[in-house]
Design a protein around this motif. Structure first.
Motif, PDB file in Angstrom:
ATOM      1  N   GLY A 108       0.791  -1.222   0.000  1.00 47.49           N
ATOM      2  CA  GLY A 108       0.000   0.000   0.000  1.00 47.49           C
ATOM      3  C   GLY A 108       0.821   1.268   0.000  1.00 47.49           C
ATOM      4  N   LYS A 109       2.112   1.161  -0.321  1.00 49.29           N
ATOM      5  CA  LYS A 109       2.978   2.340  -0.330  1.00 49.29           C
ATOM      6  C   LYS A 109       2.544   3.332  -1.406  1.00 49.29           C
ATOM      7  CE  LYS A 109       5.972   1.131   2.875  1.00 49.29           C
ATOM      8  NZ  LYS A 109       6.140   1.900   4.126  1.00 49.29           N
ATOM      9  N   SER A 110       2.934   4.592  -1.213  1.00 48.84           N
ATOM     10  CA  SER A 110       2.591   5.645  -2.169  1.00 48.84           C
ATOM     11  C   SER A 110       3.380   5.470  -3.461  1.00 48.84           C
ATOM     12  CB  SER A 110       2.868   7.022  -1.556  1.00 48.84           C
ATOM     13  OG  SER A 110       2.091   7.198  -0.382  1.00 48.84           O
ATOM     14  N   ILE A 111       2.996   6.207  -4.496  1.00 46.59           N
ATOM     15  CA  ILE A 111       3.552   5.984  -5.829  1.00 46.59           C
ATOM     16  C   ILE A 111       5.061   6.221  -5.909  1.00 46.59           C
ATOM     17  CG2 ILE A 111       3.086   8.305  -6.753  1.00 46.59           C
ATOM     18  CD1 ILE A 111       2.648   4.888  -8.533  1.00 46.59           C
ATOM     19  N   PRO A 112       5.667   7.142  -5.164  1.00 44.30           N
ATOM     20  CA  PRO A 112       7.138   7.246  -5.240  1.00 44.30           C
ATOM     21  C   PRO A 112       7.847   5.941  -4.889  1.00 44.30           C
ATOM     22  CG  PRO A 112       6.241   9.201  -4.215  1.00 44.30           C
ATOM     23  CD  PRO A 112       5.111   8.220  -4.315  1.00 44.30           C
ATOM     24  N   ASP A 113       7.307   5.196  -3.925  1.00 44.32           N
ATOM     25  CA  ASP A 113       7.919   3.918  -3.562  1.00 44.32           C
ATOM     26  C   ASP A 113       7.775   2.908  -4.689  1.00 44.32           C
ATOM     27  OD1 ASP A 113       8.758   3.811  -0.508  1.00 44.32           O
ATOM     28  OD2 ASP A 113       6.983   5.068  -0.657  1.00 44.32           O
ATOM     29  N   ALA A 114       6.608   2.876  -5.336  1.00 37.82           N
ATOM     30  CA  ALA A 114       6.397   1.955  -6.456  1.00 37.82           C
ATOM     31  C   ALA A 114       7.357   2.280  -7.598  1.00 37.82           C
ATOM     32  CB  ALA A 114       4.953   2.029  -6.933  1.00 37.82           C
ATOM     33  N   VAL A 115       7.530   3.568  -7.881  1.00 38.89           N
ATOM     34  CA  VAL A 115       8.469   3.982  -8.929  1.00 38.89           C
ATOM     35  C   VAL A 115       9.899   3.625  -8.523  1.00 38.89           C
ATOM     36  CG1 VAL A 115       9.473   5.981 -10.112  1.00 38.89           C
ATOM     37  CG2 VAL A 115       6.992   5.807  -9.853  1.00 38.89           C
ATOM     38  N   GLY A 116      10.246   3.870  -7.272  1.00 43.08           N
ATOM     39  CA  GLY A 116      11.589   3.575  -6.800  1.00 43.08           C
ATOM     40  C   GLY A 116      11.934   2.103  -6.874  1.00 43.08           C
ATOM     41  N   HIS A 117      10.968   1.242  -6.580  1.00 44.12           N
ATOM     42  CA  HIS A 117      11.205  -0.197  -6.656  1.00 44.12           C
ATOM     43  C   HIS A 117      11.613  -0.611  -8.063  1.00 44.12           C
ATOM     44  CE1 HIS A 117      10.349  -2.212  -2.873  1.00 44.12           C
ATOM     45  NE2 HIS A 117       9.339  -1.398  -2.662  1.00 44.12           N
ATOM     46  N   ASN A 118      11.114   0.108  -9.072  1.00 40.43           N
ATOM     47  CA  ASN A 118      11.308  -0.320 -10.455  1.00 40.43           C
ATOM     48  C   ASN A 118      12.271   0.545 -11.258  1.00 40.43           C
ATOM     49  OD1 ASN A 118       9.242  -2.611 -10.866  1.00 40.43           O
ATOM     50  ND2 ASN A 118       8.086  -1.047  -9.770  1.00 40.43           N
ATOM     51  N   LEU A 119      12.449   1.802 -10.873  1.00 41.86           N
ATOM     52  CA  LEU A 119      13.346   2.684 -11.621  1.00 41.86           C
ATOM     53  C   LEU A 119      14.525   3.180 -10.797  1.00 41.86           C
ATOM     54  CD1 LEU A 119      10.837   4.846 -13.719  1.00 41.86           C
ATOM     55  CD2 LEU A 119      11.969   2.716 -14.352  1.00 41.86           C
ATOM     56  N   GLY A 120      14.611   2.786  -9.531  1.00 44.11           N
ATOM     57  CA  GLY A 120      15.779   3.123  -8.749  1.00 44.11           C
ATOM     58  C   GLY A 120      15.581   4.237  -7.735  1.00 44.11           C
TER      59      GLY A 120
END
Length: 486
Positions: A108-120
């Motif tokens: 349930g993390k916010s979108i910056p975490d989702a982006v960070g998981h995949n783009l660094g």
């Protein structure tokens, strides 16, 4: 009329056909416990009924964008409807689905975490800052817009400027409560009621066009640019019609509902489906702009006299009379208010995730919320038109980044990435070109230079992605693994 209903049918078909393809590509797991089940805290992680979540999600994402944007987009002619349909199905709904479902997989993390998981890590830190700035712009836009409409309808016997100030204060107070109270106390209870006004607005106005015998699209359904000022379709229309086709703002909202869904199977109707619903709202307002006003020049004249709010007031009152028009206006007011409150709430959650400040305690929520609202109040002193212009660009840029993250998520899970990488490339071209040619930005190039540069930037990003994808190992379960880029 046929053109309008064909467009609506295309959106609905897109949900059942392409939405199923997107869901299959992601790979839902009904045996996996969602964050609402595993991390329930009674404040943000609260399991809710899927029907209620859908209504909350629709109202969260459907602010002024699918109304004001399509009204302005109607100046370009029926090409606006083509973008709304294709953008919603192949870009906007894909973006919304992945932003919501990646959040489900990332606790349930916010979108910056989702982006960070995949783009660094760099992408994550950039998104933390960029997302909060966008949310503050959204929150302020969605205060000033409804405050101006309410000041016209309910002015408290004050002059218009003072009435706007009073309504701004009232809306601010509501936003503050919605930001700090548990999600099911205000948002979960009021939003289903707000949906009734939304339906009156969308279906009532389109029905009255038929009942009153209006000729739909009196200037024909060709795709030629008919903008009275000669503004180019590329890239301006794709920035102007943001929320009605694709919107990065939605990526900040989806994680809130990702913390509430009881089962991963709910993702398609809630995330993909809500975007299709917003696309239908956008179709209604673009059609009203091209049908109620017999020429683009007539629409432009009303816009010049009072902006999109004047168009909403005139169309609603004329088609539905004083009472029906008032209900329609209330629906239009509710849309931005029901997105503005969650904009501030989402900003609180992003800052809390970044700073690792728990939010079960109301004191900790106030610690973040109060400074946010002070900054938001300061921004309200800026000219509305300037805020809206920068909001449009920031909105589409955020959507582009999320689509690239979605594409990499698919790569890391051994899935075909094209459903995300193709719209990501297209939106990169839109944003890069706009950055080059838009008058509000320093470059302000001519189309002869700006267009090729925008396309070249998009091509370069696609090549970068393909090279990165080739070097990214497929992981059996990448949900807890950091990204490999950056």
């Amino acid at each position: 009329m046929f053109y309008f209903f064909f467009a609506v049918a295309a959106l609905i078909t897109g949900y059942f056909v392409y939405g199923k393809i997107v869901e299959s590509s992601f790979g839902v797991d009904t045996c996996r416990a969602t964050p609402a089940c595993r991390l329930a805290d009674g404040v943000d992680y609260v399991k809710m009924n899927p029907k209620t979540i859908y209504m909350v999600q629709l109202l969260n994402i459907a602010g002024l964008g699918p109304i004001f944007g399509p009204i302005l987009g109607a100046l370009y002619g029926p090409a606006a409807l083509v973008w709304i349909v294709l953008g919603s199905i192949f870009a906007g709904a894909v973006h919304d689905y992945f932003s919501g479902m990646m959040s489900v997989r990332y606790d349930g993390k916010s979108i910056p975490d989702a982006v960070g998981h995949n783009l660094g890590k760099f992408a994550k830190q950039f998104m933390n800052v960029f997302s909060v700035i966008l949310l503050l712009l959204v929150g302020v836009v969605f205060i000033l817009g409804p405050a101006k409409l309410l000041a016209v309808k309910i002015g408290f016997n004050l002059d218009k400027n003072m009435a706007v100030v009073v309504w701004t204060g009232i809306i601010f107070a509501y936003y503050f409560l919605a930001t700090i109270l548990p999600v099911d106390k205000i948002i979960g209870r009021l939003y289903p009621l707000f949906t009734a006004c939304l339906l009156i607005m969308a279906f009532g106005l389109s029905t009255m066009l038929i009942v009153d015998g209006y000729t739909f699209f009196p200037n024909g359904v060709g795709l030629a640019n008919v903008h009275p000022k000669g503004l180019p379709i590329w890239p301006l229309m794709f920035i102007t019609i943001a929320c009605g086709a694709i919107s990065g703002f939605h990526a900040t909202q989806s994680p809130m509902m990702a913390r509430c869904i009881p089962d991963e199977k709910c993702g398609r109707p809630i995330f993909y489906g809500a975007m299709i619903g917003e696309g239908i709202i956008a179709l209604v307002w673009a059609t009203l702009g091209m049908t109620f006003y017999q020429t683009p020049e007539a629409l432009q004249a009303t816009l010049a006299s009072g902006g999109p709010a004047a168009v909403v007031d005139q169309v609603a009152t004329t088609l539905m009379g004083p009472i029906g028009g008032f209900l329609a206006i209330i629906g239009v007011i509710i849309l931005p208010i029901s997105s503005g409150d969650t904009a501030f709430r989402a900003a609180r959650l992003i800052i809390a995730d970044f700073s690792k400040v728990e939010q079960k305690s109301i004191a900790k929520r106030l610690l973040i919320a109060i400074p946010l609202f002070v900054i938001g109040f300061i921004i309200t002193k800026t000219d509305f038109n300037i805020i809206w212009r920068y909001f449009g660009f920031a909105n589409q840029t955020l959507a582009t980044i999320v689509l690239w993250a979605s594409a990499m998520y698919l790569v890391r899970h051994g899935k075909a990435h094209w459903i995300a990488s193709v719209p990501a490339t297209f939106m990169t071209a839109v944003c890069a070109t706009y950055l080059c040619v838009a008058p509000e930005f320093p470059l302000h190039m001519s189309a002869d230079y700006g267009y090729p540069i925008g396309i070249a930037v998009a091509a370069a990003c696609f090549v970068w992605f393909m090279l990165a994808a080739r070097n990214t190992p497929v992981e059996v379960d990448a949900v807890d693994s950091p990204g490999v880029i950056g």
